[in-house]
Design a protein around this motif. Structure first.
Motif, PDB file in Angstrom:
ATOM      1  N   TYR A  80     114.036-121.895  68.208  1.00  0.00           N
ATOM      2  CA  TYR A  80     114.099-123.315  68.566  1.00  0.00           C
ATOM      3  C   TYR A  80     115.476-123.730  69.040  1.00  0.00           C
ATOM      4  CZ  TYR A  80     115.546-123.341  63.630  1.00  0.00           C
ATOM      5  OH  TYR A  80     116.154-123.072  62.419  1.00  0.00           O
ATOM      6  N   ALA A  81     115.447-124.847  69.791  1.00  0.00           N
ATOM      7  CA  ALA A  81     116.686-125.463  70.262  1.00  0.00           C
ATOM      8  C   ALA A  81     117.190-126.518  69.294  1.00  0.00           C
ATOM      9  CB  ALA A  81     116.463-126.106  71.629  1.00  0.00           C
ATOM     10  N   GLY A  82     116.302-127.033  68.444  1.00  0.00           N
ATOM     11  CA  GLY A  82     116.651-128.225  67.687  1.00  0.00           C
ATOM     12  C   GLY A  82     116.501-129.439  68.579  1.00  0.00           C
ATOM     13  N   ALA A  83     117.412-130.384  68.460  1.00  0.00           N
ATOM     14  CA  ALA A  83     117.292-131.653  69.183  1.00  0.00           C
ATOM     15  C   ALA A  83     117.711-131.524  70.643  1.00  0.00           C
ATOM     16  CB  ALA A  83     118.151-132.713  68.505  1.00  0.00           C
ATOM     17  N   ALA A 131     119.503-122.859  65.281  1.00  0.00           N
ATOM     18  CA  ALA A 131     119.030-122.880  66.667  1.00  0.00           C
ATOM     19  C   ALA A 131     119.367-121.563  67.369  1.00  0.00           C
ATOM     20  CB  ALA A 131     119.655-124.041  67.430  1.00  0.00           C
ATOM     21  N   SER A 132     118.446-121.127  68.215  1.00  0.00           N
ATOM     22  CA  SER A 132     118.652-119.927  69.022  1.00  0.00           C
ATOM     23  C   SER A 132     119.127-120.255  70.430  1.00  0.00           C
ATOM     24  CB  SER A 132     117.350-119.126  69.129  1.00  0.00           C
ATOM     25  OG  SER A 132     116.926-118.671  67.868  1.00  0.00           O
ATOM     26  N   PRO A 282     114.256-116.031  73.369  1.00  0.00           N
ATOM     27  CA  PRO A 282     115.631-115.550  73.186  1.00  0.00           C
ATOM     28  C   PRO A 282     115.807-114.498  72.103  1.00  0.00           C
ATOM     29  CG  PRO A 282     115.367-117.640  72.057  1.00  0.00           C
ATOM     30  CD  PRO A 282     114.054-117.364  72.752  1.00  0.00           C
ATOM     31  N   ALA A 283     114.708-114.105  71.463  1.00  0.00           N
ATOM     32  CA  ALA A 283     114.798-113.029  70.480  1.00  0.00           C
ATOM     33  C   ALA A 283     115.020-111.707  71.196  1.00  0.00           C
ATOM     34  CB  ALA A 283     113.521-112.976  69.642  1.00  0.00           C
TER      35      ALA A 283
END
Length: 325
Positions: A80-83, A131-132, A282-283
């Motif tokens: 996730y990016a978060g916000a 976040a990734s 992005p993993a």
């Protein structure tokens, strides 16, 4: 079951295999686990993702606190990016679907940590919650966007934290602005007009990744711009990721047939289509212990692949018995 394993790999990539489910005896094809690289989990019933063929997702706009509380080993696996990071009053602040928890309005271009409303503060917050990637909103069609200093500070801080920057670029000149700022990925294939060969060549050389979302634009001109842009990017060797913006509109949860078909029409076909869906970005690696399974006879021609993938589901890898030598 009919099917030549060598022809199957030519059609669907090197990891495709004829198989059957040990418990039910159902025949089908196994593929690497699929990732939807653009979802909003707070807007969908995620319990339907795995039965619908999606083993992993990238959430590109959600509450970082809630996302950080998720079990790390669950399926679907969630990065996730978060916000969203945006300008004061910028997209998507104030939208009914975007509660305050999923938006950070950047009021200071400071690269120093702990500055209220600061660019570095917002990036550090998302990073602290696991976040990734970092998501920037550059949508000039509905409000202000981060100024040049804030944008540079966000990208620089993300670089220091080792986090790729994903840009929502919408409006005239926004893809160019994102690229010039050093964005690593587009949350949507550029759809605000044709970007041209020089832009595409630069994007490929820079190692950008483009998340498809071709089935999202309602405007036919925008949809055609996205198709042509992605076709050019893919043909030039660009790294294309399957993504649907799931949660945007009332659509089934799982593999979205319209998105798969749109990718196929943009020239991302067969093995390239499977690669776009199975790319773990992005993993570094796909989720372990699970496999995409498509029941029934395999396709025999490229034109059949997109429709055939409607049947995809996620099963434990140990449940499958391969029928090949």
């Amino acid at each position: 079951m009919p099917g030549d394993p060598f022809a199957l790999r030519e059609l669907l990539g090197p990891d495709a295999a004829l198989c059957r489910r040990a418990i039910t005896g159902e025949h089908g094809v196994s593929l690497p686990p699929f990732t939807d690289h653009h979802v909003h989990l707070h807007l969908i019933d995620e319990r339907a993702l795995a039965p619908g063929g999606i083993a992993a997702v990238l959430d590109l706009g959600g509450d970082p606190v809630a996302l950080a509380q998720r079990p790390a080993d669950a399926i679907p696996r969630v990065a996730y990016a978060g916000a969203f990071l945006t300008a004061p009053g910028g997209y998507p602040a104030g939208r009914p679907w975007a509660p305050p928890q999923i938006v950070r309005e950047i009021t200071d271009a400071s690269t120093h940590p702990g500055v209220p409303g600061g660019a570095a503060t917002a990036v550090d917050e998302q990073a602290s919650f696991g976040a990734s990637v970092i998501k920037i909103a550059l949508n000039s069609t509905t409000g202000p966007i981060p100024d040049a200093d804030a944008l540079a500070a966000i990208v620089a801080t993300a670089r220091e934290r080792g986090l790729p920057v994903v840009a929502h670029a919408e409006g005239e000149g926004m893809p160019q602005l994102a690229a010039e700022a050093g964005a690593d990925a587009f949350a949507h294939t550029p759809f605000s007009g044709y970007v041209g060969r020089a832009f595409i060549a630069h994007a490929v050389a820079a190692g950008q990744v483009w998340i498809s979302t071709l089935a999202i634009p309602d405007d036919p001109d925008a949809a055609e711009s996205a198709r042509v842009n992605l076709a050019g990017f893919a043909a030039a060797g660009g790294r294309v990721l399957y993504g649907t913006d799931l949660g945007n509109g009332d659509r089934p949860v799982g593999v979205i047939a319209e998105e798969v078909t749109a990718l196929d029409r943009a020239g991302v076909r067969g093995a390239a289509l499977i690669a776009a869906m199975a790319d773990p970005w992005p993993a570094a690696a796909p989720p372990s212990g699970v496999t995409t399974f498509v029941p029934g006879d395999p396709p025999t021609h490229l034109d059949e692949v997109a429709e055939w993938l409607r049947g995809a589901t996620v099963v434990p890898s140990e449940e499958l018995i391969h029928d090949e030598c």
